[in-house]
Design a protein around this motif. Structure first.
Motif, mmCIF file in Angstrom:
data_model
loop_
_atom_site.group_PDB
_atom_site.id
_atom_site.type_symbol
_atom_site.label_atom_id
_atom_site.label_comp_id
_atom_site.label_asym_id
_atom_site.label_seq_id
_atom_site.Cartn_x
_atom_site.Cartn_y
_atom_site.Cartn_z
ATOM 1 N N UNK A 1 35.308 90.526 34.632
ATOM 2 C CA UNK A 1 34.446 91.043 33.587
ATOM 3 C C UNK A 1 34.169 92.524 33.783
ATOM 4 N N UNK A 2 33.417 93.109 32.867
ATOM 5 C CA UNK A 2 33.118 94.543 32.924
ATOM 6 C C UNK A 2 31.968 94.812 33.888
ATOM 7 N N UNK A 3 32.109 95.885 34.668
ATOM 8 C CA UNK A 3 31.026 96.319 35.539
ATOM 9 C C UNK A 3 30.963 95.638 36.883
ATOM 10 N N UNK A 4 31.862 94.715 37.173
ATOM 11 C CA UNK A 4 31.874 94.025 38.463
ATOM 12 C C UNK A 4 33.188 94.348 39.169
ATOM 13 N N UNK A 5 33.079 94.872 40.372
ATOM 14 C CA UNK A 5 34.264 95.220 41.136
ATOM 15 C C UNK A 5 34.185 94.617 42.533
ATOM 16 N N UNK A 6 35.329 94.196 43.044
ATOM 17 C CA UNK A 6 35.459 93.849 44.456
ATOM 18 C C UNK A 6 36.322 94.921 45.106
ATOM 19 N N UNK A 7 36.443 94.887 46.420
ATOM 20 C CA UNK A 7 37.222 95.931 47.087
ATOM 21 C C UNK A 7 38.666 96.005 46.596
ATOM 22 N N UNK A 8 39.380 94.868 46.462
ATOM 23 C CA UNK A 8 40.755 94.972 45.962
ATOM 24 C C UNK A 8 40.837 95.579 44.565
ATOM 25 N N UNK B 1 37.002 81.335 28.878
ATOM 26 C CA UNK B 1 36.800 81.795 27.506
ATOM 27 C C UNK B 1 36.556 80.626 26.567
ATOM 28 N N UNK B 2 37.264 79.504 26.811
ATOM 29 C CA UNK B 2 37.131 78.334 25.934
ATOM 30 C C UNK B 2 35.748 77.702 26.031
ATOM 31 N N UNK B 3 35.166 77.700 27.233
ATOM 32 C CA UNK B 3 33.852 77.061 27.406
ATOM 33 C C UNK B 3 32.708 78.062 27.261
ATOM 34 N N UNK B 4 33.042 79.324 26.987
ATOM 35 C CA UNK B 4 32.017 80.334 26.789
ATOM 36 C C UNK B 4 31.334 80.795 28.058
ATOM 37 N N UNK B 5 32.025 80.696 29.176
ATOM 38 C CA UNK B 5 31.448 81.106 30.463
ATOM 39 C C UNK B 5 31.550 82.620 30.592
ATOM 40 N N UNK C 1 35.780 80.643 40.528
ATOM 41 C CA UNK C 1 37.238 80.644 40.655
ATOM 42 C C UNK C 1 37.664 80.692 42.118
ATOM 43 N N UNK C 2 36.971 81.465 42.929
ATOM 44 C CA UNK C 2 37.322 81.572 44.339
ATOM 45 C C UNK C 2 37.035 80.277 45.094
ATOM 46 N N UNK C 3 35.955 79.603 44.731
ATOM 47 C CA UNK C 3 35.662 78.318 45.376
ATOM 48 C C UNK C 3 36.811 77.348 45.146
ATOM 49 N N UNK C 4 37.250 77.246 43.902
ATOM 50 C CA UNK C 4 38.335 76.323 43.569
ATOM 51 C C UNK C 4 39.632 76.733 44.259
ATOM 52 N N UNK C 5 39.917 78.024 44.266
ATOM 53 C CA UNK C 5 41.171 78.505 44.822
ATOM 54 C C UNK C 5 41.208 78.369 46.344
#
Length: 270
Positions: free
Chosen positions: A218-225, A130-134, A144-148
């Protein structure tokens, strides 16, 4: 000489072990069993049936689940590939790089995502984006998953690399191979079981992640979990049990393969 202690002989060891196994696996067994229930009730057994598995693939919510599955698999594959490349580079630097200033701090940073509570990581990631406007969406989940996943891929890769003696590379260099050739033709094939094990582990970690994904999808994007969580909020239905069972089977298969690959590569000749 230190005496050998068999913990299985300690009083109460067996009952505590059985209790822990029941608490851990009984809910999973119940979910798996009732996913084959012919009755629409999640508590009353109505006979064996595969109707809810058919509903997952061809029912009213099948389209939503297929889109979520595609997102999960795509993100998991890309995140696992990227994190494995980064983890391999990090392992080479940490294990083969010798002593350097900040090595302990670097290892601590690599291990930090494992030790920090996932909810803290999720909130921090959301605030940072949110801070960097991504823009939140598919890309934010992937980053996020790559980093995690990096530390999860790093552990088996570094463990494998630590078990490979430097004499193999030295022999290649003595035979006039360049450093790059020694890595490509000697070290990389020896590291392959650890790299594959790290990739599989990162893949399943990404595929199963819910907390971080739910915060930054975000809105409109879902994964199985997240799709399963959204469906459960409307009431637990047998098709959710079937979908959960499928995810559990996939997770068990990937973790088992990762363990077997890592085990087969414990020796350089393995």
């Amino acid at each position: 000489m230190t005496a050998h202690h068999d913990v299985r002989r300690y009083p109460g060891f067996l009952p505590v072990t059985i209790l822990c196994l029941i608490v851990l696996y009984a809910p999973l067994i119940v979910v798996m069993a009732y996913s084959f229930n012919d009755s629409p009730s999640i508590t009353i057994w109505g006979g064996f049936s595969l109707r809810w598995y058919e509903d997952v693939f061809f029912g009213l919510e099948a389209g939503k689940f297929k889109d979520a599955a595609w997102n999960s698999l795509s993100i998991a594959a890309m995140a696992a590939a990227a994190s494995t490349v980064i983890a391999t580079s990090a392992a080479l630097g940490m294990v083969r790089g010798g002593a350097f200033r900040g090595k302990s701090a670097s290892f601590a940073l690599l291990s930090l995502p494992i030790m920090v509570p996932e909810i803290v990581t999720a909130v921090a990631t959301l605030i940072f984006f949110s801070a960097i406007g991504f823009t939140l969406g598919f890309a934010s989940i992937l980053v996020a998953h790559v980093v995690f996943c990096i530390p999860f891929a790093y552990l088996p890769i570094s463990a494998r690399l630590q078990g490979i003696e430097g004499v193999y590379e030295e022999a290649a260099r003595d035979l006039y191979a360049s450093r790059a050739e020694a890595f490509r033709h000697v070290l990389l094939p020896l590291m392959a079981p650890g790299i594959l094990s790290g990739f599989l582990l990162a893949f399943i970690i990404s595929l199963d992640d819910f907390i971080i994904t739910n915060f930054i999808k975000g809105a409109g994007v879902e994964t199985l979990p997240t799709a399963i969580f959204g469906a459960v909020k409307q009431g637990i239905k047998p098709n959710i049990m079937a979908l959960s069972t499928l995810m559990l089977v996939v997770s068990v298969v990937f973790v088992t393969v990762s363990w077997l690959v890592g085990r087969s590569g414990t020796k350089p000749g393995g």
